[in-house]
Design an enzyme around this catalytic site. Structure first.
Site, PDB file in Angstrom:
ATOM      1  N   GLY A  13       0.827  -1.204   0.000  1.00 19.30           N
ATOM      2  CA  GLY A  13       0.000   0.000   0.000  1.00 19.30           C
ATOM      3  C   GLY A  13       0.859   1.250   0.000  1.00 19.30           C
ATOM      4  O   GLY A  13       0.471   2.293   0.539  1.00 19.30           O
ATOM      5  N   GLY A  14       2.023   1.174  -0.634  1.00 18.36           N
ATOM      6  CA  GLY A  14       3.012   2.242  -0.572  1.00 18.36           C
ATOM      7  C   GLY A  14       2.655   3.500  -1.344  1.00 18.36           C
ATOM      8  O   GLY A  14       3.328   4.514  -1.190  1.00 18.36           O
ATOM      9  N   THR A  15       1.609   3.449  -2.169  1.00 18.41           N
ATOM     10  CA  THR A  15       1.182   4.663  -2.871  1.00 18.41           C
ATOM     11  C   THR A  15      -0.027   5.298  -2.195  1.00 18.41           C
ATOM     12  O   THR A  15      -0.563   6.290  -2.691  1.00 18.41           O
ATOM     13  CB  THR A  15       0.832   4.371  -4.342  1.00 18.41           C
ATOM     14  OG1 THR A  15      -0.233   3.415  -4.393  1.00 18.41           O
ATOM     15  CG2 THR A  15       2.047   3.842  -5.084  1.00 18.41           C
ATOM     16  N   GLY A  16      -0.452   4.752  -1.067  1.00 16.79           N
ATOM     17  CA  GLY A  16      -1.605   5.287  -0.367  1.00 16.79           C
ATOM     18  C   GLY A  16      -1.258   6.480   0.511  1.00 16.79           C
ATOM     19  O   GLY A  16      -0.109   6.929   0.572  1.00 16.79           O
ATOM     20  N   GLY A  19       0.880   5.184   3.286  1.00 18.02           N
ATOM     21  CA  GLY A  19       1.903   4.318   2.709  1.00 18.02           C
ATOM     22  C   GLY A  19       3.057   5.070   2.085  1.00 18.02           C
ATOM     23  O   GLY A  19       4.228   4.719   2.284  1.00 18.02           O
ATOM     24  N   ARG A  38       0.411  -3.761  -7.311  1.00 15.79           N
ATOM     25  CA  ARG A  38      -0.451  -4.690  -8.024  1.00 15.79           C
ATOM     26  C   ARG A  38      -0.382  -4.408  -9.526  1.00 15.79           C
ATOM     27  O   ARG A  38      -0.293  -3.252  -9.931  1.00 15.79           O
ATOM     28  CB  ARG A  38      -1.899  -4.540  -7.557  1.00 15.79           C
ATOM     29  CG  ARG A  38      -2.082  -4.604  -6.052  1.00 15.79           C
ATOM     30  CD  ARG A  38      -3.541  -4.505  -5.696  1.00 15.79           C
ATOM     31  NE  ARG A  38      -3.749  -4.267  -4.272  1.00 15.79           N
ATOM     32  CZ  ARG A  38      -4.837  -4.640  -3.600  1.00 15.79           C
ATOM     33  NH1 ARG A  38      -5.808  -5.264  -4.231  1.00 15.79           N
ATOM     34  NH2 ARG A  38      -4.961  -4.382  -2.316  1.00 15.79           N
ATOM     35  N   LYS A 140     -10.041  -5.876  11.975  1.00 14.71           N
ATOM     36  CA  LYS A 140      -8.653  -5.801  12.441  1.00 14.71           C
ATOM     37  C   LYS A 140      -8.377  -6.878  13.487  1.00 14.71           C
ATOM     38  O   LYS A 140      -7.271  -7.442  13.524  1.00 14.71           O
ATOM     39  CB  LYS A 140      -8.364  -4.413  13.004  1.00 14.71           C
ATOM     40  CG  LYS A 140      -8.241  -3.337  11.936  1.00 14.71           C
ATOM     41  CD  LYS A 140      -7.917  -1.976  12.534  1.00 14.71           C
ATOM     42  CE  LYS A 140      -7.740  -0.921  11.444  1.00 14.71           C
ATOM     43  NZ  LYS A 140      -7.401   0.406  11.986  1.00 14.71           N
ATOM     44  N   HIS A 272     -16.711   6.740  14.424  1.00 12.81           N
ATOM     45  CA  HIS A 272     -15.384   6.796  15.039  1.00 12.81           C
ATOM     46  C   HIS A 272     -15.158   8.142  15.719  1.00 12.81           C
ATOM     47  O   HIS A 272     -14.545   8.217  16.790  1.00 12.81           O
ATOM     48  CB  HIS A 272     -14.300   6.532  14.001  1.00 12.81           C
ATOM     49  CG  HIS A 272     -14.309   5.127  13.480  1.00 12.81           C
ATOM     50  ND1 HIS A 272     -13.486   4.706  12.468  1.00 12.81           N
ATOM     51  CD2 HIS A 272     -15.038   4.046  13.840  1.00 12.81           C
ATOM     52  CE1 HIS A 272     -13.708   3.418  12.219  1.00 12.81           C
ATOM     53  NE2 HIS A 272     -14.659   3.006  13.040  1.00 12.81           N
TER      54      HIS A 272
END
Length: 314
Positions: A13-16, A19, A38, A140, A272
Site C-alpha cells: 500500500g506504498g502509494t496510499g 503508505g 499490483r 482488524k 469513530h
C-alpha cells in the site's frame, strides 16, 4: 567494527495516503525499501507516477497481488520486515485482504516483523464500538488473531488522530480548514485526544521495525504536547488567530441523531468521531507489558506540536 546491515522493509500500500509517507520515512532512515504494487495499477496514471516517483527516490518495486499467494511469497522472500498500509477507512475496507498476506508470511517463514494496517484506535480495546463503526475494528481483530495464531512476530501501532483530517477544521466533520466564526463541540469537549502529523506517524512507525522493545507489542503514539481535548485545541486556534469562536455543544444524543443523516459509508467514520470525542476512547492508562508509549521509547524525537501545525493556517 562492522556495522549491522539494516533490515529490508517491504511496504504494502506504498502509494496510499500513509503508505507513501512510510516509504519516505523508511528511505530517510536508511532502510533498503521495497514497495509492493499490483499489476492493475497500470490503469491509474496518478498511482503509476507516484510509484515511479518513489522508485526515483530509492525504493525498489516488487510486483505482487493480494489475490495471488504465489506472487506474495516470491516478493516476501526478498525482505525481512513487512508493513501493511492497506486502506482501512470508512470508504474502502480492505483490512481482511491482509489474511492472504498473513498466509504468505507464514509460508515464507523468514519475516522478522509484520506491522499490519492498524494506525488508528486500538482495535483490541474497541469491542464496545457502536455500529457501523464497529466493523473495521472487528476486521482488524480477525487479522490480529490470524497473526498471533501463526506465531508471526508483529507490532501493532495505534496512531490515534491523523492531523490533516482533524486539526485544521478543529474536528468539524467534513471540514479541513479552520472555521471563521462558529465551532461544534462534541459532548463536553474535554475528552483527551491525541493529534499527530502524518509524517511523524510514519517516522514513529519506522523506528519500531527493528526495536526489540516493540516486538509483539502495541505501540501507542502519544507525543505529550499533543494530548489535548477538543476545547484545548479550539483555544489554541483562537489565540493564534486572535479571535473567539461561537461554540455550540452537541450532546451524545444529538450527535448520534446527526450521524443518521449521512449515507452508510460515511456513518462509519462519523461513528469513530463519536468514540473519540464523546466516549473518549483514545486516552487511557497503559496497563500490561504488551503496551508501550512512543514517548517512553523515543523521547528525543522532535514531533510537530498541535500549535506548530495550526500556525500553518494563520
Amino acid at each position: 567494527m562492522e556495522q549491522k546491515q539494516k533490515d529490508r522493509v517491504l511496504i504494502v500500500g506504498g502509494t496510499g495516503y500513509l503508505g507513501r509517507r512510510l516509504v519516505q520515512a523508511s528511505l530517510a532512515l536508511g532502510y533498503p525499501t521495497f514497495v509492493l504494487y499490483r499489476p492493475e495499477i497500470a490503469s491509474d496514471p496518478e498511482k503509476v507516477q507516484m510509484l515511479f516517483g518513489l522508485k526515483r527516490k530509492g525504493a525498489t518495486l516488487l510486483k505482487g497481488s493480494l489475490n495471488d499467494l504465489r506472487s506474495l511469497v516470491s516478493a516476501l522472500k526478498q525482505v525481512d520486515v513487512v508493513i501493511s498500509a492497506l486502506a482501512g477507512n470508512h470508504l474502502r475496507l480492505a483490512i481482511l485482504e491482509q489474511l492472504t498476506l498473513v498466509e504468505a508470511i507464514k509460508e515464507v517463514g523468514t519475516i522478522k516483523r509484520f506491522l499490519p494496517s492498524e494506525f488508528g484506535m486500538d482495535a483490541g480495546r474497541m469491542e464496545h464500538a457502536i455500529p457501523p463503526g464497529d466493523q473495521i475494528f472487528a476486521e482488524k481483530r480477525v487479522v490480529r488473531r490470524a497473526i498471533e495464531k501463526a506465531g508471526i512476530p508483529h507490532t501493532y501501532v495505534s496512531a490515534n488522530c491523523f492531523a490533516a483530517f482533524f486539526l485544521p477544521g478543529l474536528a468539524q466533520i467534513g471540514c479541513f480548514m479552520p472555521p471563521s466564526d462558529h465551532v461544534l463541540i462534541y459532548g463536553s469537549g474535554d475528552k483527551k485526544c491525541i493529534w499527530l502529523d502524518e509524517d511523524d506517524i510514519a517516522m514513529y512507525v519506522m523506528k519500531t521495525v527493528d526495536d526489540p522493545r516493540t516486538l509483539n507489542k502495541t505501540v501507542y503514539l502519544r507525543p505529550p504536547a499533543n494530548i489535548l481535548s477538543q476545547l484545548e485545541v479550539v483555544n489554541i486556534w483562537e489565540k493564534l488567530a486572535g479571535t473567539e469562536l461561537q461554540k455550540t455543544f452537541v450532546s451524545d444524543e444529538e450527535f448520534l441523531a446527526m450521524m443518521e443523516k449521512y449515507e452508510l459509508p460515511h456513518q462509519i467514520g462519523i461513528a469513530h468521531v463519536y468514540q473519540i470525542f464523546c466516549v473518549g476512547d483514545l486516552y487511557f492508562p497503559l496497563e500490561g507489558s504488551d503496551k508501550v508509549d512512543s514517548h517512553d521509547l523515543y523521547p528525543e524525537y522532535k514531533y510537530v506540536t498541535v500549535e506548530e501545525y495550526l500556525k500553518r493556517f494563520v
